[in-house]
Motif scaffolding. Structure first.
Motif, PDB file in Angstrom:
ATOM      1  N   GLU A  24       0.821  -0.931   0.055  1.00 38.18           N
ATOM      2  CA  GLU A  24      -0.131   0.084  -0.237  1.00 38.18           C
ATOM      3  C   GLU A  24       0.915   1.084   0.007  1.00 38.18           C
ATOM      4  N   PHE A  25       0.424   2.242  -0.486  1.00 41.91           N
ATOM      5  CA  PHE A  25       1.016   3.592  -0.564  1.00 41.91           C
ATOM      6  C   PHE A  25       0.954   4.053   0.813  1.00 41.91           C
ATOM      7  N   LEU A  26       2.040   4.918   1.136  1.00 45.93           N
ATOM      8  CA  LEU A  26       2.174   6.100   2.229  1.00 45.93           C
ATOM      9  C   LEU A  26       1.479   6.952   1.926  1.00 45.93           C
ATOM     10  N   PRO A  27       1.039   7.734   3.100  1.00 43.38           N
ATOM     11  CA  PRO A  27       0.301   9.056   2.700  1.00 43.38           C
ATOM     12  C   PRO A  27       1.226   9.874   1.930  1.00 43.38           C
ATOM     13  N   SER A  28       0.652  10.780   1.255  1.00 46.51           N
ATOM     14  CA  SER A  28       1.352  11.820   0.312  1.00 46.51           C
ATOM     15  C   SER A  28       2.535  12.562   1.093  1.00 46.51           C
ATOM     16  N   GLU A  29       3.204  13.196   0.285  1.00 45.36           N
ATOM     17  CA  GLU A  29       4.422  13.942   0.966  1.00 45.36           C
ATOM     18  C   GLU A  29       3.791  15.326   1.570  1.00 45.36           C
ATOM     19  N   ASN A  30       2.619  15.727   0.873  1.00 41.67           N
ATOM     20  CA  ASN A  30       1.897  16.892   1.647  1.00 41.67           C
ATOM     21  C   ASN A  30       1.352  16.552   2.853  1.00 41.67           C
ATOM     22  N   GLN A  31       0.757  15.206   3.023  1.00 48.77           N
ATOM     23  CA  GLN A  31       0.087  14.746   4.301  1.00 48.77           C
ATOM     24  C   GLN A  31       1.168  14.442   5.071  1.00 48.77           C
ATOM     25  N   LEU A  32       2.390  13.804   4.877  1.00 50.50           N
ATOM     26  CA  LEU A  32       3.209  13.749   5.744  1.00 50.50           C
ATOM     27  C   LEU A  32       3.895  14.877   6.290  1.00 50.50           C
ATOM     28  N   THR A  33       3.889  15.860   5.387  1.00 51.36           N
ATOM     29  CA  THR A  33       4.344  17.338   5.956  1.00 51.36           C
ATOM     30  C   THR A  33       3.495  17.776   7.167  1.00 51.36           C
ATOM     31  N   ILE A  45       7.626   5.778  -6.373  1.00 51.58           N
ATOM     32  CA  ILE A  45       6.944   5.582  -7.838  1.00 51.58           C
ATOM     33  C   ILE A  45       6.686   7.062  -8.300  1.00 51.58           C
ATOM     34  N   LYS A  46       7.418   7.477  -9.348  1.00 58.12           N
ATOM     35  CA  LYS A  46       6.844   8.775  -9.933  1.00 58.12           C
ATOM     36  C   LYS A  46       5.651   9.064 -10.351  1.00 58.12           C
ATOM     37  N   GLY A  47       4.996   9.851  -9.803  1.00 54.90           N
ATOM     38  CA  GLY A  47       3.351   9.999 -10.079  1.00 54.90           C
ATOM     39  C   GLY A  47       2.542   9.494  -9.293  1.00 54.90           C
ATOM     40  N   LYS A  48       2.979   8.544  -8.294  1.00 52.84           N
ATOM     41  CA  LYS A  48       2.290   7.767  -7.427  1.00 52.84           C
ATOM     42  C   LYS A  48       2.164   7.952  -6.154  1.00 52.84           C
ATOM     43  N   GLY A  49       3.499   7.948  -5.613  1.00 50.55           N
ATOM     44  CA  GLY A  49       4.035   8.101  -4.123  1.00 50.55           C
ATOM     45  C   GLY A  49       4.913   7.064  -3.880  1.00 50.55           C
ATOM     46  N   SER A  50       5.090   6.830  -2.531  1.00 54.53           N
ATOM     47  CA  SER A  50       5.896   5.556  -1.903  1.00 54.53           C
ATOM     48  C   SER A  50       5.186   4.391  -1.393  1.00 54.53           C
ATOM     49  N   LEU A  51       5.459   3.462  -2.094  1.00 54.08           N
ATOM     50  CA  LEU A  51       4.880   2.086  -1.982  1.00 54.08           C
ATOM     51  C   LEU A  51       5.684   1.301  -0.952  1.00 54.08           C
ATOM     52  N   VAL A  52       5.014   1.026   0.158  1.00 56.69           N
ATOM     53  CA  VAL A  52       5.612   0.183   1.061  1.00 56.69           C
ATOM     54  C   VAL A  52       5.842  -1.116   0.709  1.00 56.69           C
ATOM     55  N   LEU A  53       7.179  -1.660   0.963  1.00 58.88           N
ATOM     56  CA  LEU A  53       7.556  -3.104   0.296  1.00 58.88           C
ATOM     57  C   LEU A  53       7.247  -4.170   1.521  1.00 58.88           C
ATOM     58  N   ASN A  54       7.555  -5.330   1.167  1.00 61.76           N
ATOM     59  CA  ASN A  54       7.205  -6.502   2.147  1.00 61.76           C
ATOM     60  C   ASN A  54       8.616  -6.383   2.996  1.00 61.76           C
TER      61      ASN A  54
END
Length: 241
Positions: free
Chosen positions: A26-35, A61-70
């Motif tokens: 799943e993706f982390l919250p966006s950079e704006n949300q984390l800010t 991932i460009k344009g999508k965000g940061s995907l959490v890996l296993n």
């Protein structure tokens, strides 16, 4: 030295990943949300995410965000020199270190001669430490530290962080390492220490150097192959022919 806000944020996100607050795939919250969440600048968030990306915890991932890996396996960086205590803090592993051996030697023990046959005779300290995660033995680190430049090694430093002691107390400038990663059969003693069901372990053998290019440390790090993966970052470079 106090930790930076970037380090603290990276550690907090890593802890949330480990405990399932941020789930794998799943993706982390966006950079704006984390800010907003951490009350800091976007640049600080980006630096924290870069740390997590380099440790193999997320994929940006460009344009999508940061995907959490296993995170079923702990990720160890191949490049660079990062101490186990630093990784423990970054990954939130809550690991413990059990000091098994600390002795001064006139020459390399046989285990180092077997793995570094080109190394000349030299006095030093033989250090053996077992790393436990959730109470289970996962990594056995065997270090040979040359004397000079290391003339003393207190037990407290050996149990905590030898690199912190080298850099802050001995003022050594640790610079680079050459590493070899292989899958090896180990003897019954090491198998018993790591509580492995078979005699196979991942061995990371490294030669560690100071900034003046002098060799100061040999390391043999035996890993439980079921619990760790090793990650690196490589960038495509085009070579003109």
């Amino acid at each position: 030295m106090a930790e930076s806000k970037t380090d603290l944020i990276a550690q907090d996100i890593a802890s949330k990943i480990k405990h399932g607050q941020f789930k794998s795939h799943e993706f982390l919250p966006s950079e704006n949300q984390l800010t907003t969440l951490y009350g800091t600048s976007r640049e600080t968030i980006r630096k924290a995410l870069d740390q997590l990306n380099s440790l193999g915890l997320i994929q940006k991932i460009k344009g999508k965000g940061s995907l959490v890996l296993n995170l079923e396996k702990y990720s160890f960086p191949i490049s660079g020199i990062t101490s186990f205590s630093e990784l423990n803090k970054s990954l939130g592993m809550k690991a413990q270190t059990k000091l098994l051996k600390l002795e001064k030697c006139d020459d390399l023990p046989q285990i180092f001669k077997d793995n570094f046959p080109e190394q000349d005779k030299q006095a030093g300290f033989y250090l053996r430490r077992l790393r436990l995660i959730n109470g289970e033995p996962e990594v056995l680190d065997c270090d040979y530290l040359f004397n000079p430049p290391i003339d003393t090694l207190p037990r407290e430093a050996a149990e905590h962080s030898i690199y912190e002691y080298f850099e802050k107390k001995l003022n050594l400038d640790i610079s680079y390492a050459t590493k070899t990663i292989t899958v090896e059969k180990i003897n019954h003693e090491l198998q018993d220490i790591l509580q492995l069901s078979n005699s196979t372990a991942v061995l990371v053998a490294s030669r560690n150097f100071l900034n003046d290019t002098s060799l100061f440390q040999l390391t043999l790090s035996f890993h439980n192959p079921k619990k760790f993966r090793f990650v690196d970052f490589a960038r495509r470079r085009k070579i003109k022919l």
